[in-house]
Design an enzyme around this catalytic site. Structure first.
Site, PDB file in Angstrom:
ATOM      1  N   HIS A  43      -3.687  -5.003   0.546  1.00 54.74           N
ATOM      2  CA  HIS A  43      -3.133  -5.548   1.791  1.00 54.74           C
ATOM      3  C   HIS A  43      -3.229  -7.077   1.810  1.00 54.74           C
ATOM      4  CE1 HIS A  43      -2.472  -1.788   4.001  1.00 54.74           C
ATOM      5  NE2 HIS A  43      -3.526  -1.341   3.336  1.00 54.74           N
ATOM      6  N   CYS A  72       0.837  -1.198   0.000  1.00 49.02           N
ATOM      7  CA  CYS A  72       0.000   0.000   0.000  1.00 49.02           C
ATOM      8  C   CYS A  72       0.877   1.255   0.000  1.00 49.02           C
ATOM      9  CB  CYS A  72      -0.989  -0.051   1.171  1.00 49.02           C
ATOM     10  SG  CYS A  72      -2.478   0.901   0.826  1.00 49.02           S
ATOM     11  N   GLU A 110      -1.710  -9.145   3.517  1.00 55.36           N
ATOM     12  CA  GLU A 110      -1.582  -9.722   4.862  1.00 55.36           C
ATOM     13  C   GLU A 110      -2.947 -10.031   5.482  1.00 55.36           C
ATOM     14  OE1 GLU A 110      -1.058  -6.599   4.023  1.00 55.36           O
ATOM     15  OE2 GLU A 110      -1.378  -5.158   5.640  1.00 55.36           O
TER      16      GLU A 110
END
Ligand code: GLN
Length: 544
Positions: free
Chosen positions: A516, A382, A518
């Site tokens: 993102h 990001c 994750e």
């Protein structure tokens, strides 16, 4: 019938109710049940989206674009079940909806009150979208006795009355402290907390007692007696060596067995814990280790990067290596005397995570430059991707390259987006509008170039969907110039307008993503980008 498990906390905050809920859900799931977990947050923010990471830790984003509490990340990581908009409710959101209805005149002249209007709204959230779930777990944020949580407790009390007798369960999480001077575990805080809960009309069926020392049978019996539960319903919850060891540990203590017994379920299948045994086996027997430098802003509080930390651990599990994460404050690279090389040379990989605001941005750009020039595996997420694009633009001759997030600039390599396509159609927003809930949020598709590194990382596919949370975007006017200089835009939004992924073919592993990843990594299913990033770090380690 959908059964409800209400999880409250007592004595102190930070007892790990979220992990407890996630672990119990995982155990029920391992027995073949369909589960869902919800979080009720008593604070007045409509959602945590506008809160500082220092206040609240990470903001976890769901596929459908809700900005939620980080506990929802635990829920997803432990169960693999995607959370929704309706799985995290705050007092602020409840009141906002009620006040909007009151202004519209929907209450037909009635006096609008906490009971029944606020409690009814909370009950509706709890009961919504039951689908065919066997269990819905509802975790109530905060600690029993908080003024803010009273309407939630009252709603639970009412629900326990209104639903079938064996349809709800109350689990209270408490602390059993150890007083070193006396060499004793103390049960009194638990007794007080249960009494407090009982005074609100909720009698817990089970107690989960966090403790640093084993709780002997005699103390379990004492707690049971004073708190009016069976001794088997007092579950000791000792600190675990890893969060992923918690489900197995609670299972050994009889948590899921007792939950089923309380519901009167006697024919439950035995749990299949293969997945958790495998996760623990990989985690506790690493065959090597790598060190990853995370150059960010909120490095003082690890909860601010919760999912990121976990995704790195998952990437390590994929390669059976231990991942040491060094949290580095980007601002130190902005000081004239700072020696970037000394800080970053020991790293097998460098990651610049998401973030907001100008502070530390030049330090992040300096870290990207180090990774690019020294050919150290680099992963930008990001804001990290945006910094990578600015760094490449500066290297390509755009000396003034910057982001409009940091103020006016002659070379807006990163700029605010005011229009984009979502599944619902064209989304628009004012550049100067509200900050809350106005970012590009949730799952969006991206198209990957065939033959790109990312396409092979994603298993050869050219269509992916990942979660977003950002207001700014890499400016597509710079694509040609940057590609000529070696930064390839290998992922774009389906309409071809918004850059989603950049990579450098002239580098062993240099990838930036606007989303993102994750948020979607699981211990039993590490995200491919994290797995491959750690793989590149392992290769780096072998080179040294
Ligand atoms: N601040 C940047 C933006 O709003 C990046 C956000 C992020 O990293 N999540 O676009």
């Amino acid at each position: 019938m959908t059964r409800y498990i209400f999880i409250t906390g007592g004595v102190v905050s930070s007892l790990g109710k979220g992990l407890m809920a996630a672990s119990l859900a995982a155990l029920l799931q391992a027995r073949g049940y369909k589960v869902r977990i919800r979080k009720f947050d008593p604070y007045l923010n409509v959602d945590p989206g506008t809160m500082s990471p220092y206040q609240h830790g990470e903001v976890y984003v769901t596929d459908d674009g809700a900005e939620t509490d980080l506990d929802l990340g635990h829920y997803e990581r432990f169960t693999g079940v995607s959370a929704h908009q309706n799985d995290n409710v705050t007092s602020g959101r409840v009141y906002r909806d009620i006040i909007a209805r009151e202004r519209r005149g929907d209450y037909l002249g009635a006096t609008v009150q906490v009971v029944p209007h606020v409690t009814d709204a909370i009950k509706q959230f709890a009961l919504a979208d039951q689908d065919d779930h066997d269990f819905i777990l509802c975790e109530i944020g905060g600690t029993v006795g908080d003024i803010e949580s009273l309407p939630f407790m009252e709603a639970i009390r009412q629900l326990r009355n209104e639903l079938e007798p064996l349809q709800t369960l109350s689990i209270h999480v408490t602390l059993v402290p150890y007083i070193a001077a006396a060499g004793e575990l103390k049960t009194k805080p638990t007794q007080h907390s249960v009494r407090e809960l009982a005074s609100l009309g909720i009698k817990p069926d089970m107690l989960l007692c966090r403790a640093e020392h084993p709780i002997p049978q005699s103390e379990r019996r004492k707690i049971a007696q004073f708190c009016n539960v069976r001794a088997e319903a007092v579950i000791p919850a000792l600190d675990a060596p890893s969060i992923y060891a918690v489900p197995l540990q609670y299972h050994r203590e009889g948590l899921d067995r007792e939950v089923l017994r309380c519901f009167g379920i006697s024919d439950a299948p035995e749990p299949d814990l293969t997945r958790w045994n495998d996760v623990i086996e990989r985690h506790s027997h690493p065959e090597g280790e790598v060190t990853i430098g995370v150059v960010g802003k909120y490095v003082g509080l690890q909860d601010a990067y919760k999912s990121l930390n976990e995704a790195l651990v998952h990437g390590g599990m994929a390669h059976r290596v231990k991942v040491n994460v060094r949290w580095i404050d980007a601002e130190i690279f902005e000081q004239a005397e700072s020696d970037i090389a000394a800080q970053l040379e020991p790293m097998h990989g460098i990651l610049v995570p998401g973030g907001f605001g100008e502070r530390g941005s030049e330090g992040k750009i300096a870290a990207v430059r180090f990774a690019r020039e020294r050919k150290v595996p680099f992963f930008g997420i990001c804001l990290g991707m945006q910094m990578a694009c600015i760094e490449s633009a500066r290297a390509a001759g755009f000396a003034a390259a910057s982001s409009t997030e940091f103020g006016e600039t002659q070379e807006p390599v990163v700029g605010v987006i005011t229009e984009w396509m979502s599944r619902e159609g064209l989304e628009k927003r004012d550049a100067g509008g509200d900050l809350g809930g106005t970012m590009r949020l949730g799952a969006y598709e991206a198209r990957l170039s065939a033959n790109s590194k990312v396409s092979s990382i994603y298993g050869g596919t050219t269509a992916i969907s990942e979660r977003h949370r950002h207001r700014y975007e890499v400016n597509s006017h710079y694509i040609d110039a940057l590609e000529k200089d070696g930064l390839i835009f290998s992922g774009m939004s389906p309409d071809g307008l918004l850059p989603e992924i950049v990579e450098r073919p002239d580098h062993p592993w240099f990838i930036g993503v606007q989303f993102h990843p994750e948020l979607k990594s699981k211990p039993f299913d590490p995200h491919p980008l994290f797995a491959e990033f750690i793989g590149a770090a392992v290769d780096q380690e072998r080179l040294v």
